[in-house]
Design an enzyme around this catalytic site. Structure first.
Site, PDB file in Angstrom:
ATOM      1  N   GLU C  70       0.812  -1.222   0.000  1.00 51.84           N
ATOM      2  CA  GLU C  70       0.000   0.000   0.000  1.00 51.84           C
ATOM      3  C   GLU C  70       0.840   1.265   0.000  1.00 51.84           C
ATOM      4  O   GLU C  70       0.464   2.271  -0.613  1.00 51.84           O
ATOM      5  CB  GLU C  70      -0.972  -0.016   1.188  1.00 51.84           C
ATOM      6  CG  GLU C  70      -2.248  -0.820   0.948  1.00 51.84           C
ATOM      7  CD  GLU C  70      -2.059  -2.325   0.998  1.00 51.84           C
ATOM      8  OE1 GLU C  70      -0.961  -2.767   1.396  1.00 51.84           O
ATOM      9  OE2 GLU C  70      -2.988  -3.071   0.643  1.00 51.84           O
ATOM     10  N   HIS C 139     -12.267  -4.918   8.229  1.00 48.67           N
ATOM     11  CA  HIS C 139     -12.653  -4.739   6.820  1.00 48.67           C
ATOM     12  C   HIS C 139     -13.991  -4.021   6.684  1.00 48.67           C
ATOM     13  O   HIS C 139     -14.672  -4.188   5.686  1.00 48.67           O
ATOM     14  CB  HIS C 139     -12.766  -6.104   6.117  1.00 48.67           C
ATOM     15  CG  HIS C 139     -11.473  -6.711   5.699  1.00 48.67           C
ATOM     16  ND1 HIS C 139     -10.544  -7.153   6.593  1.00 48.67           N
ATOM     17  CD2 HIS C 139     -10.942  -6.948   4.476  1.00 48.67           C
ATOM     18  CE1 HIS C 139      -9.499  -7.665   5.943  1.00 48.67           C
ATOM     19  NE2 HIS C 139      -9.725  -7.549   4.657  1.00 48.67           N
TER      20      HIS C 139
HETATM   21  C1  LIG Z   1      -2.637  -4.675   3.784  1.00 48.01           C
HETATM   22  C2  LIG Z   1      -3.618  -5.477   3.011  1.00 48.01           C
HETATM   23  N1  LIG Z   1      -3.709  -5.277   1.691  1.00 48.01           N
HETATM   24  C3  LIG Z   1      -4.585  -5.986   0.963  1.00 48.01           C
HETATM   25  C4  LIG Z   1      -5.402  -6.913   1.554  1.00 48.01           C
HETATM   26  C5  LIG Z   1      -6.425  -7.667   0.722  1.00 48.01           C
HETATM   27  N2  LIG Z   1      -6.013  -9.058   0.605  1.00 48.01           N
HETATM   28  C6  LIG Z   1      -6.498  -9.996   1.417  1.00 48.01           C
HETATM   29  S1  LIG Z   1      -5.820 -11.492   1.127  1.00 48.01           S
HETATM   30  C7  LIG Z   1      -4.870 -10.879  -0.108  1.00 48.01           C
HETATM   31  C8  LIG Z   1      -3.949 -11.775  -0.828  1.00 48.01           C
HETATM   32  C9  LIG Z   1      -2.945 -12.342   0.099  1.00 48.01           C
HETATM   33  O1  LIG Z   1      -2.143 -13.222  -0.580  1.00 48.01           O
HETATM   34  P1  LIG Z   1      -1.160 -14.160   0.207  1.00 48.01           P
HETATM   35  O2  LIG Z   1      -0.365 -13.389   1.194  1.00 48.01           O
HETATM   36  O3  LIG Z   1      -0.391 -14.926  -0.794  1.00 48.01           O
HETATM   37  O4  LIG Z   1      -2.071 -15.142   1.081  1.00 48.01           O
HETATM   38  P2  LIG Z   1      -3.148 -16.211   0.552  1.00 48.01           P
HETATM   39  O5  LIG Z   1      -4.459 -15.505   0.527  1.00 48.01           O
HETATM   40  O6  LIG Z   1      -2.697 -16.706  -0.757  1.00 48.01           O
HETATM   41  O7  LIG Z   1      -3.156 -17.278   1.599  1.00 48.01           O
HETATM   42  C10 LIG Z   1      -5.094  -9.522  -0.286  1.00 48.01           C
HETATM   43  C11 LIG Z   1      -4.438  -8.702  -1.287  1.00 48.01           C
HETATM   44  C12 LIG Z   1      -5.291  -7.062   2.938  1.00 48.01           C
HETATM   45  N3  LIG Z   1      -6.090  -7.903   3.612  1.00 48.01           N
HETATM   46  N4  LIG Z   1      -4.385  -6.358   3.635  1.00 48.01           N
END
Ligand SMILES: Cc1ncc(C[n+]2csc(CCOP(=O)(O)OP(=O)(O)O)c2C)c(N)n1
Ligand SMILES: Cc1ncc(C[n+]2csc(CCOP(=O)(O)OP(=O)(O)O)c2C)c(N)n1
Ligand SMILES: [Mg+2]
Ligand SMILES: [Mg+2]
Lengths: 335, 323, 335, 323
Positions: C70, C139
């Site tokens: 971000e 959220h």
């Molecule tokens: C700071 C932040 N930015 C964006 C999000 C939205 N978001 C939730 S899960 C996700 C993807 C996360 O990917 P990863 O770390 O690979 O974990 P996975 O969901 O694949 O287990 C995003 C972008 C968030 N929750 N927090």
């Protein structure tokens, strides 16, 4: 016994700055789980010298120098607070709270609630707040309002050396997270030292001057401004009651409303910009619950809605001064 | 060390809980969102088996498997998702925040990366209190690109803290392949040298491989050797969240990973070890029963009490912010 | 010509969600310097489907998928805005603004001022804001107030599909930085589509229902709540005027004060917690400048000062509903 | 490419400006704070000489040298510090925010690390606008431990942007040795591999070494080769800020570094090249005169206009936030 002068002299005078270190030290002495962390707080004793003596007295296992990593500082403090410590984390300038805002806004204040009460985060985030020193737009803000928008944080902002110690005691002992705003402009100010075991409960405002015509509500740096204005107005025959809120959360509206009941007139003095300031919340409560007490409009003397300029001559235009406060009260008293 | 068959059973229980969560979501009995961990079971179960009860675990919004691996019951988890009073967080947290504090599973956090510094702090606290507990942060591949990751790893390294950073690399951050937004091939492991930390890329679908790697890292941490970065390669069976059909993933890739389902791998090893098929089937049946009973119990549990909205803000239980 | 039915039918109806993408697309068509960046906004078309069609129409040089970073997203948008582009940065959930708060609080709003006007930052940070969907504490927040505490940001929060398009046009064309709050709870809501070249100026509130007894000031998600309450109250003979602020900065107090002049009664409806809410600022201005217009206390119907709980039954307790608003207005009308 | 003697003169002007700032601060004519860059001159002057006028530069609160290297006059800088109407930022910024936008010196930022993503954005913008400009972020060793550093380097690498990350490693973050809070020996360069980026540790006190390294990195960036990390080892001659006497630095260390003063090094090279002493002395004298005149002019300039407090918030010049 009747020698008042001697008594008066026996009251030790100290600075707000020294009281910060004193307040922390007292708690570190009584509770071994209190630990400090932050940038340059150890051997260097803090850029504002508010941790003087701590490293020497408590050593490197209680006072930790960190990298420039505000998220790690506050995030680690959170993890430590969940697991048996009472960390006191320093964020050097309150503006830098923006660099770890996620912890203050989304994590620390919510984790007890969202786990249904399973977790506690007894920590203090201390930070040097406010303007008036010519540090410019990114090192001068009064940002209590950022914290005030977030339920789940206790918000403390003392105005006197003794209150610094007494509120620090309450903050560190609190099982709730506390953001503790130390005002940069007050560091050099002096006042009676806190007596031993001094504890000021969170959420109790102080009526620091009694008066009958107008209630002046202030916080931290605006308390001495309000007191000076009150003094000036006394000479004009206007009797001003000055309330030092001390905390924004818990917010002691009872003391404010009781005062307005007596005076029927309210002026709120904030260092922060008018837009989004805590004075709006105070005013709205009075305009609701205290509507019938009021004989005049509620006035807020707050900073202009601009970033803080560097030059003193400009900064003085932006932040409330004794003369702007005096003028506002004078006009309201005459309403 | 637990027998593989018992680890298998735990994974089977998690798998079925996730399936139940999906079904309940589609049936409209779960509101909000879910991020299911089906496919990731070996990471949670393997790691947990290498940890002690007094070690600390921090997880993400995709954290059901970690809660259950640490001892949360499927029932209290599903009840949480179904907004029931018996939910593990009194229905105040929901799917993204499952927490089992009395098992030192210290929460699931929904802001990506936020819990890494917390785990560092828990490890710091353990050191200061003179215990030899370790703290573990589980996180996704996507979390390796956020600032908190960097700050946490550096601080942990400088202070040489007993913390394990375990990345569940499932190749995607939501709908975007991690490779397209990350400058290195192994998003966690390839960053470890930037903090002078040891790292290992491991098969996150092999529960024994995970257990071994975590056991070694935990031992090093307890011995004062500092943090370790583990990158467990794995794959999620469902979409990222809710009803995401995960169309962005190539069919071939999905097929290959499903063949390497952690349950399939464990089952193969069990058969290799000479465990009779029937015993495995019995474990599957047991998992089935446990989760079916959990679903029933959660369904018939009382709804969350609306008055709970106003408790647990402060340590005194209240939500009072003013006089 | 007099066939009103036909006319009415010819007004296309669309969703708030689709209007976001439409609003951005219109500006991307007219100005090649408008570029988008954010997580999963490209091929995936956004987790809320608010960027549907953009990647397809404008391709990977105008619509950029980012890592989960971000600070880099908003910081890069700032650097690009200083150097000739008009970036539109998406922060997926407004809660995550906390992860890049330094840029919103300390950098973007201050750089023009602190450089004495040398630099401009014409960017838009768009974000899905607010609760009501059971997404829990991290959220679901309505965080307009974070931005409202910071002078130098324009703060926009539309309530209808047409306003989304019209305000998006103004936001993207603005040479000032804009934080654009898209309400998650409104994405599925429907309304007349924006006509071609629809532009709604920043800082003009809309009187969305006229009335004579009570003024109801609302924003984003609380606008439909206020309208429903007004409708219910009309049946009881209470005539409610509803104002959709549309923006917090610039804040259209003229429209509010003119309305209070007519009604003498004010209720403010906020989705955010009471403490630190924008309604406090609105109330304080009215309690000052509009004091003599008031025949009754000012009431704020805001969220409870707690984190947002997951379960619907609990969330409903926390966030203002049609019935809590109706009740508050009913009581005030009877004051 | 500029002659070394001219680079020397520029460094001499910066050095004297910093000295003047220190004297004016001690005389009470400068309020707030200052972070002087005496000792860092070679980084700013060397880098600038390798850059084009249309390239972008972003600096920190310790940024006087970058402003002047890019073309800001000592007078407008000192006037800013002295709260004069003729200050480069109308006395609204102060020492920490010197900016010379018309020379593409796009600001000095006082939140550590904050400007790295901005430089990435400027480079991104250059690419999208089809120019071959590069963007350069100068930052301290301490900045390498903050999250924004990590996010900026990863994004720049993934998008392969024309951006240079130039660390001025002066061994200290404020009063704390950088080595005691950083997990690797070279805080910037040792992190570059975590983003698949090339890096170089260079002598930041040798203006020609800096110029060469920046020239190579800039060329690679213009050619589409993406970002480079440069770590320039240098040393500050004054304390961290204001009246800090920098007692925390070992005498020996200070002495060794003062011997390697960038001006001393350049002077030695000039003599080696056969430049007559008198010519160098004349340049010194010129620098002296320029700065003395700047001090005089700044002193006699009108004070900042208090009405300026209410301009420049919005693009229309106003500060109006409500009707
Ligand atoms: C700071 C932040 N930015 C964006 C999000 C939205 N978001 C939730 S899960 C996700 C993807 C996360 O990917 P990863 O770390 O690979 O974990 P996975 O969901 O694949 O287990 C995003 C972008 C968030 N929750 N927090
Ligand atoms: C986010 C943030 N944290 C802390 C500070 C306070 N601070 C100002 S300068 C500084 C030290 C920076 O060290 P370094 O990056 O090495 O730069 P140097 O001052 O040595 O040039 C610190 C901690 C800050 N300005 N911003
Ligand atoms: Mg992933
Ligand atoms: Mg340094």
């Amino acid at each position: 016994m009747a020698d008042m002068t001697a008594n008066r002299e026996s009251v030790t005078v100290t600075t707000y700055r020294e009281s910060v270190a004193e307040g922390i030290a007292r708690e570190m002495r009584r509770d071994p789980t209190v630990v400090c962390l932050g940038e340059d707080i150890g051997a260097a004793e803090g850029v504002f010298k508010t941790t003087v003596g701590l490293f020497k007295e408590f050593g490197p296992r209680r006072v930790w120098d960190t990298p420039i990593s505000e998220q790690a500082i506050v995030g680690a403090a959170m993890g430590a607070a969940m697991t048996g410590l009472r960390p006191v984390a320093e964020i050097m300038f309150s503006d830098f709270l923006a660099c770890c805002w996620d912890y203050l806004a989304n994590e620390i204040p919510k984790v007890r609630y969202m786990t249904g009460g399973q977790l506690s985060v007894p920590l203090v985030v201390r930070t040097a707040n406010g303007g008036g020193l010519g540090f410019g737009a990114q090192h001068s803000q009064a940002v209590e309002n950022w914290a005030f928008t977030v339920p789940g944080l206790k918000v403390v902002a003392p105005s006197t050396p003794a209150d610094v110690v007494g509120l620090m005691a309450s903050a560190i002992r609190s099982d709730d997270p506390v953001v503790f705003f130390e005002h940069k402009g007050l560091f050099a100010s002096k006042g009676p030292a806190a007596p031993p075991d001094h504890v000021v409960p969170l959420g109790e405002a102080a009526v620091v001057r009694s008066g009958t015509d107008v209630t002046l509500v202030a916080l931290a740096s605006t308390v001495p401004v309000a007191l000076a204005a009150a003094e000036a107005l006394a000479a004009e025959g206007v009797s001003v009651e000055v309330i030092d809120l001390r905390c924004l959360v818990p917010l002691d509206m009872r003391t404010v409303l009781e005062s307005v009941q007596r005076t029927s007139r309210l002026v709120i003095v904030e260092e922060n910009p008018y837009q989004g300031g805590w004075g709006g919340t105070v005013a709205s409560i009075v305009a609701d619950e205290g509507f019938e007490l009021l004989d005049a409009p509620i006035r807020r003397v707050a900073a202009a809605c601009v970033p803080l300029p560097f030059a003193d001559a400009l900064e003085d235009q932006v932040i409330p001064t004794v003369s702007t406060v005096t003028e506002a009260v004078r006009r309201l008293a005459a309403y | 060390m637990t027998d593989l068959i018992d680890l298998y059973e735990r994974m089977a229980i998690i798998r079925r809980t996730e399936k139940a969560a999906q079904d309940l979501f589609l049936a409209g009995l779960i509101k909000g969102t879910t991020h299911l961990a089906a496919g990731h079971e070996a990471v949670a179960v393997g790691a947990n088996d290498a940890l002690r009860a007094d070690d600390y675990v921090f997880a993400t919004y995709r954290g059901h498997h970690h809660a259950i691996a640490r001892g949360a019951t499927p029932e209290e988890c599903l009840a949480e998702l179904m907004s029931k009073a018996t939910g593990i967080c009194k229905a105040k947290g929901g799917s993204m925040h499952l927490t089992k504090a009395d098992a030192n599973m210290l929460g699931s956090y929904a802001i990506v990366g936020s819990h890494l510094p917390m785990a560092v702090g828990a490890a710091w606290s353990a050191t200061l209190r003179g215990t030899d507990q370790v703290a573990v942060a589980f996180f996704g591949d996507g979390a390796t690109n956020i600032g908190a990751f960097h700050e946490a790893l550096n601080l942990a390294a400088v202070w040489r803290l007993p913390v394990l950073f375990v990345c569940e690399n499932n190749l995607y951050m939501e709908y975007t392949p991690i490779g397209s937004v990350t400058a290195v091939a192994n998003p966690a492991a390839d960053r470890a040298p930037a903090y002078g930390l040891p790292a290992e890329v491991i098969d996150g679908n092999d529960v024994l491989v995970v257990r071994d790697a975590v056991a070694r890292a935990a031992q090093r941490a307890r011995d004062g050797g500092g943090p370790t970065v583990l990158e467990a390669r794995t794959y999620r069976h469902y979409g990222h969240s809710r009803t995401d059909p995960a169309k962005y993933r190539p069919e071939d890739e999905v097929r290959q990973w499903l063949e390497r389902d952690p349950l399939t791998l464990a089952r193969a090893k069990l058969l290799e070890q000479g465990v009779p098929e029937e015993e495995i089937a019995e474990r599957d049946a047991h998992a089935e029963r446990v989760v079916a009973a959990a679903v029933d119990a959660a369904k018939s549990a009382p709804d969350a009490d609306p008055r709970e909205a106003f408790t647990d803000v402060w340590a005194d239980g209240s939500a009072t912010w003013r006089t």
